[in-house]
Scaffold this motif. Structure first.
Motif, PDB file in Angstrom:
ATOM      1  N   ILE A 126      24.772 -11.866 -25.264  1.00 32.38           N
ATOM      2  CA  ILE A 126      25.050 -12.745 -26.141  1.00 32.38           C
ATOM      3  C   ILE A 126      25.870 -12.386 -27.660  1.00 32.38           C
ATOM      4  CG2 ILE A 126      23.332 -14.302 -25.272  1.00 32.38           C
ATOM      5  CD1 ILE A 126      22.021 -13.937 -27.965  1.00 32.38           C
ATOM      6  N   HIS A 127      25.418 -11.064 -27.982  1.00 32.14           N
ATOM      7  CA  HIS A 127      26.053 -10.845 -29.130  1.00 32.14           C
ATOM      8  C   HIS A 127      27.485 -10.564 -29.083  1.00 32.14           C
ATOM      9  CE1 HIS A 127      25.611  -7.680 -33.041  1.00 32.14           C
ATOM     10  NE2 HIS A 127      26.308  -8.807 -33.364  1.00 32.14           N
ATOM     11  N   ARG A 128      27.944 -10.133 -28.081  1.00 31.76           N
ATOM     12  CA  ARG A 128      29.425  -9.802 -27.798  1.00 31.76           C
ATOM     13  C   ARG A 128      29.927 -11.017 -27.535  1.00 31.76           C
ATOM     14  NH1 ARG A 128      31.148  -5.117 -23.710  1.00 31.76           N
ATOM     15  NH2 ARG A 128      33.074  -5.763 -24.063  1.00 31.76           N
ATOM     16  N   GLU A 161      22.601 -19.443 -34.005  1.00 29.93           N
ATOM     17  CA  GLU A 161      22.484 -18.135 -33.580  1.00 29.93           C
ATOM     18  C   GLU A 161      20.824 -17.959 -33.344  1.00 29.93           C
ATOM     19  OE1 GLU A 161      23.438 -13.608 -34.903  1.00 29.93           O
ATOM     20  OE2 GLU A 161      24.585 -15.361 -35.693  1.00 29.93           O
ATOM     21  N   THR A 162      20.001 -18.300 -34.492  1.00 34.90           N
ATOM     22  CA  THR A 162      18.750 -18.020 -34.472  1.00 34.90           C
ATOM     23  C   THR A 162      18.106 -18.729 -33.087  1.00 34.90           C
ATOM     24  OG1 THR A 162      18.520 -18.143 -36.791  1.00 34.90           O
ATOM     25  CG2 THR A 162      16.593 -18.349 -35.705  1.00 34.90           C
ATOM     26  N   PHE A 163      18.449 -19.840 -32.894  1.00 39.74           N
ATOM     27  CA  PHE A 163      17.983 -20.556 -31.409  1.00 39.74           C
ATOM     28  C   PHE A 163      18.219 -19.748 -30.207  1.00 39.74           C
ATOM     29  CE2 PHE A 163      18.523 -23.405 -27.764  1.00 39.74           C
ATOM     30  CZ  PHE A 163      17.510 -23.959 -27.963  1.00 39.74           C
ATOM     31  N   LEU A 164      19.639 -19.155 -30.397  1.00 35.42           N
ATOM     32  CA  LEU A 164      19.949 -18.303 -28.966  1.00 35.42           C
ATOM     33  C   LEU A 164      19.109 -17.180 -28.951  1.00 35.42           C
ATOM     34  CD1 LEU A 164      23.850 -18.969 -29.198  1.00 35.42           C
ATOM     35  CD2 LEU A 164      22.221 -19.638 -27.485  1.00 35.42           C
ATOM     36  N   GLN A 165      18.858 -16.534 -30.259  1.00 30.38           N
ATOM     37  CA  GLN A 165      18.067 -15.339 -30.133  1.00 30.38           C
ATOM     38  C   GLN A 165      16.842 -15.462 -29.570  1.00 30.38           C
ATOM     39  OE1 GLN A 165      18.222 -12.755 -33.668  1.00 30.38           O
ATOM     40  NE2 GLN A 165      20.348 -13.353 -34.197  1.00 30.38           N
ATOM     41  N   TYR A 234      26.589  -3.396 -30.539  1.00 27.98           N
ATOM     42  CA  TYR A 234      26.195  -4.771 -30.284  1.00 27.98           C
ATOM     43  C   TYR A 234      24.710  -4.554 -30.200  1.00 27.98           C
ATOM     44  CZ  TYR A 234      31.037  -6.167 -29.946  1.00 27.98           C
ATOM     45  OH  TYR A 234      32.241  -6.383 -30.106  1.00 27.98           O
ATOM     46  N   GLY A 235      23.885  -3.458 -29.864  1.00 24.86           N
ATOM     47  CA  GLY A 235      22.572  -3.564 -29.443  1.00 24.86           C
ATOM     48  C   GLY A 235      21.792  -3.920 -30.469  1.00 24.86           C
ATOM     49  N   LEU A 236      20.216  -4.302 -29.954  1.00 16.55           N
ATOM     50  CA  LEU A 236      19.474  -4.659 -30.791  1.00 16.55           C
ATOM     51  C   LEU A 236      18.410  -3.534 -31.173  1.00 16.55           C
ATOM     52  CD1 LEU A 236      18.341  -7.322 -32.557  1.00 16.55           C
ATOM     53  CD2 LEU A 236      17.012  -7.783 -30.084  1.00 16.55           C
ATOM     54  N   TYR A 237      17.902  -2.987 -30.236  1.00 18.45           N
ATOM     55  CA  TYR A 237      16.776  -1.792 -30.603  1.00 18.45           C
ATOM     56  C   TYR A 237      17.549  -0.536 -30.036  1.00 18.45           C
ATOM     57  CZ  TYR A 237      13.779  -5.941 -30.511  1.00 18.45           C
ATOM     58  OH  TYR A 237      13.260  -7.021 -30.938  1.00 18.45           O
ATOM     59  N   PHE A 238      18.229  -0.626 -28.744  1.00 18.81           N
ATOM     60  CA  PHE A 238      18.644   0.723 -28.112  1.00 18.81           C
ATOM     61  C   PHE A 238      20.306   0.805 -28.200  1.00 18.81           C
ATOM     62  CE2 PHE A 238      14.891  -1.133 -26.272  1.00 18.81           C
ATOM     63  CZ  PHE A 238      13.815  -0.037 -26.933  1.00 18.81           C
TER      64      PHE A 238
END
Length: 257
Positions: A126-128, A161-165, A234-238
């Protein structure tokens, strides 16, 4: 009997008050963690970490106030989802369990890893998508206004964006068995990870096993490149998906050398 055991899901006014109360707790916790983190590395340990600060320029005018504003709205949305997830738990549709005997203890770290990987995979794509020119200007642009990110950038998002996350989390707790304490721990880990990645100071050491760790786990430097270079990391943790999809900025630099 606790407050949550007395929740009346038929009372709109009670749910609104409860959501506002939880949102306030989330925001206060967020400000305390962010403030303590900033003080630790920019004040208390400044001499030791000064060379690891990624940008010594001052923040843009009113940047921190704007980040607090957007973070407060994010906290409200997180709180609403928290109430919703508790409702799902009360009606028995989640896979959350409270007795350690229900699953082997070795399953707990596996469930944490699965939760983080699923969320990371969801967020990567979703970030991409949010970086597509036709999409970016509508909501993700808010987060990227903080090119020089701070500890407060980590929750600074447009409401959509918060909702999507957060949307993936109710789905996860429905299908993935998680101990209640595991879920709480992971939520705290999410907040800490977001703070580390946006704080603008690289805290992970270099050399030895830390080089392997930094290759696969996102830190401040990795995410700072995303805010500056835009179409990478674009990753979040990894870093798995960035490496697999060739959107890793560090990989691009190595090829140029």
């Amino acid at each position: 009997m606790t407050l949550f055991e007395e929740v009346d899901f038929n009372s709109i006014s009670f749910l609104v008050i409860l959501t506002l109360l939880i949102a306030e707790i989330i925001l206060i916790r967020y400000l305390i963690i962010s403030g303590a983190y900033h003080f630790l590395f920019y004040k208390f340990l400044k001499k030791q970490f000064n060379h690891r600060i990624l940008d010594h320029k001052p923040y843009k005018q009113n940047q921190l106030l704007k980040e607090i504003y957007w973070s407060a709205i994010s906290g409200l949305i997180f709180a609403a989802f928290g109430v919703f997830m508790y409702y799902l738990w009360t009606i028995g549709v989640t896979s959350i369990y409270t007795e350690f005997a229900e699953y082997p203890l070795w399953y707990i770290p596996i469930s944490i890893g699965l939760l983080l990987f699923i969320q990371d995979t969801y967020y990567y794509w979703i970030h991409r998508w949010m970086h597509l020119p036709s999409v970016y200007r509508y909501f993700h642009k808010i987060h990227h206004k903080s090119i020089h990110s701070s500890v407060l950038t980590s929750f600074s998002f447009h409401p959509l964006e918060t909702f999507l996350q957060i949307l993936i989390l109710p789905v996860i707790i429905i299908f993935l068995p998680l101990h209640l304490y595991t879920l709480i721990f992971t939520l705290l880990l999410m907040t800490l990870s977001a703070t580390i990645n946006h704080a603008g100071v690289e805290i992970y050491p270099k050399g030895g096993v830390w080089d392997i760790f930094s290759k696969w786990v996102i830190g401040a430097t990795h995410h700072d490149h995303h805010h500056r270079k835009f179409n990478y990391n674009y990753g979040l943790y990894f870093t798995f998906w960035d490496i697999w999809m060739h959107t890793e900025y560090e990989e691009k630099k190595e090829k140029k050398i």
